[in-house]
Motif scaffolding. Structure first.
Motif, PDB file in Angstrom:
ATOM      1  N   TYR A 158       0.879  -1.162   0.000  1.00 17.24           N
ATOM      2  CA  TYR A 158       0.000   0.000   0.000  1.00 17.24           C
ATOM      3  C   TYR A 158       0.916   1.212   0.000  1.00 17.24           C
ATOM      4  N   THR A 159       1.020   1.860  -1.139  1.00 24.79           N
ATOM      5  CA  THR A 159       2.075   2.848  -1.348  1.00 24.79           C
ATOM      6  C   THR A 159       1.930   4.092  -0.482  1.00 24.79           C
ATOM      7  N   ARG A 160       0.724   4.423  -0.047  1.00 23.71           N
ATOM      8  CA  ARG A 160       0.546   5.634   0.760  1.00 23.71           C
ATOM      9  C   ARG A 160       1.170   5.492   2.144  1.00 23.71           C
ATOM     10  N   ALA A 161       1.244   4.238   2.642  1.00 26.44           N
ATOM     11  CA  ALA A 161       1.737   4.031   4.010  1.00 26.44           C
ATOM     12  C   ALA A 161       2.861   3.010   4.100  1.00 26.44           C
ATOM     13  N   GLY A 162       3.208   2.396   2.980  1.00 28.20           N
ATOM     14  CA  GLY A 162       4.283   1.407   2.995  1.00 28.20           C
ATOM     15  C   GLY A 162       3.913   0.099   3.665  1.00 28.20           C
ATOM     16  N   ILE A 163       2.641  -0.194   3.764  1.00 28.95           N
ATOM     17  CA  ILE A 163       2.201  -1.452   4.381  1.00 28.95           C
ATOM     18  C   ILE A 163       2.346  -2.565   3.354  1.00 28.95           C
ATOM     19  N   THR A 164       2.964  -3.653   3.779  1.00 25.92           N
ATOM     20  CA  THR A 164       3.282  -4.725   2.839  1.00 25.92           C
ATOM     21  C   THR A 164       2.570  -6.030   3.180  1.00 25.92           C
ATOM     22  N   TYR A 165       2.378  -6.842   2.144  1.00 32.60           N
ATOM     23  CA  TYR A 165       1.776  -8.159   2.281  1.00 32.60           C
ATOM     24  C   TYR A 165       2.587  -9.121   1.410  1.00 32.60           C
ATOM     25  N   HIS A 166       2.848 -10.308   1.943  1.00 34.28           N
ATOM     26  CA  HIS A 166       3.623 -11.294   1.215  1.00 34.28           C
ATOM     27  C   HIS A 166       2.893 -12.631   1.207  1.00 34.28           C
ATOM     28  N   ALA A 167       2.989 -13.336   0.100  1.00 36.04           N
ATOM     29  CA  ALA A 167       2.416 -14.672   0.023  1.00 36.04           C
ATOM     30  C   ALA A 167       3.152 -15.604   0.978  1.00 36.04           C
ATOM     31  N   ASP A 168       2.441 -16.584   1.495  1.00 40.39           N
ATOM     32  CA  ASP A 168       3.051 -17.519   2.446  1.00 40.39           C
ATOM     33  C   ASP A 168       4.265 -18.211   1.853  1.00 40.39           C
ATOM     34  N   SER A 169       4.218 -18.478   0.554  1.00 42.82           N
ATOM     35  CA  SER A 169       5.297 -19.226  -0.098  1.00 42.82           C
ATOM     36  C   SER A 169       6.613 -18.454  -0.138  1.00 42.82           C
ATOM     37  N   VAL A 170       6.560 -17.144   0.087  1.00 45.23           N
ATOM     38  CA  VAL A 170       7.795 -16.339  -0.004  1.00 45.23           C
ATOM     39  C   VAL A 170       8.120 -15.604   1.290  1.00 45.23           C
ATOM     40  N   LYS A 171       7.264 -15.716   2.289  1.00 47.48           N
ATOM     41  CA  LYS A 171       7.518 -15.027   3.552  1.00 47.48           C
ATOM     42  C   LYS A 171       8.854 -15.447   4.144  1.00 47.48           C
ATOM     43  N   GLY A 172       9.597 -14.465   4.605  1.00 47.99           N
ATOM     44  CA  GLY A 172      10.909 -14.729   5.173  1.00 47.99           C
ATOM     45  C   GLY A 172      12.019 -14.810   4.136  1.00 47.99           C
ATOM     46  N   ARG A 173      11.650 -14.858   2.856  1.00 49.32           N
ATOM     47  CA  ARG A 173      12.662 -14.918   1.779  1.00 49.32           C
ATOM     48  C   ARG A 173      12.597 -13.705   0.862  1.00 49.32           C
TER      49      ARG A 173
END
Length: 127
Positions: free
Chosen positions: A52-67
């Motif tokens: 979310y570019t206005r606040a820099g909030i990020t979301y990642h798919a489970d398959s790539v979390k931590g990587r």
């Protein structure tokens, strides 16, 4: 209109790293969510990460979390995807996308909801 240009793809061995960049041009004021999606051979397009570019909030798919990590540089209108500990199953064409919607979490699972797409950059991970 919004134009997106990806760069940074390539070939790497398993365990290696790559950083993808997506430069955005045009009326970015109309977009709130940017993300990375990928499509592997014989697979459907899937969400990797959104921001979310206005606040820099990020979301990642489970398959790539931590990587993988999505980030942005607002001054450069650029979004990045840092990919570490790459696996052969990460091999895919990676696409940058932007949306006028604010629901970046939902868009992670719904690529059809994105409004603008780049041309894609190939990532190949060998074992």
């Amino acid at each position: 209109q919004v134009q997106l240009v990806e760069s940074g793809g390539g070939s790497v061995q398993a365990g290696g790293s790559l950083r993808l960049s997506c430069a955005a041009y045009g009326n970015m004021w109309s977009t709130y969510c940017m993300g990375w999606f990928r499509q592997g051979p014989g697979k459907e397009r899937e969400g990797v990460a959104t921001i979310y570019t206005r606040a820099g909030i990020t979301y990642h798919a489970d398959s790539v979390k931590g990587r993988f990590t999505i980030s942005q540089d607002n001054a450069k209108n650029t979004v990045y995807l840092q990919m570490n500990s790459l696996k052969p199953e990460d091999t895919a064409m990676y696409f940058c996308a932007a949306a006028r919607s604010i629901y970046c979490y939902t868009l992670l699972g719904n690529p059809d909801g994105m409004d603008y797409w780049g041309q894609g950059t190939q990532v190949t991970v060998s074992s």
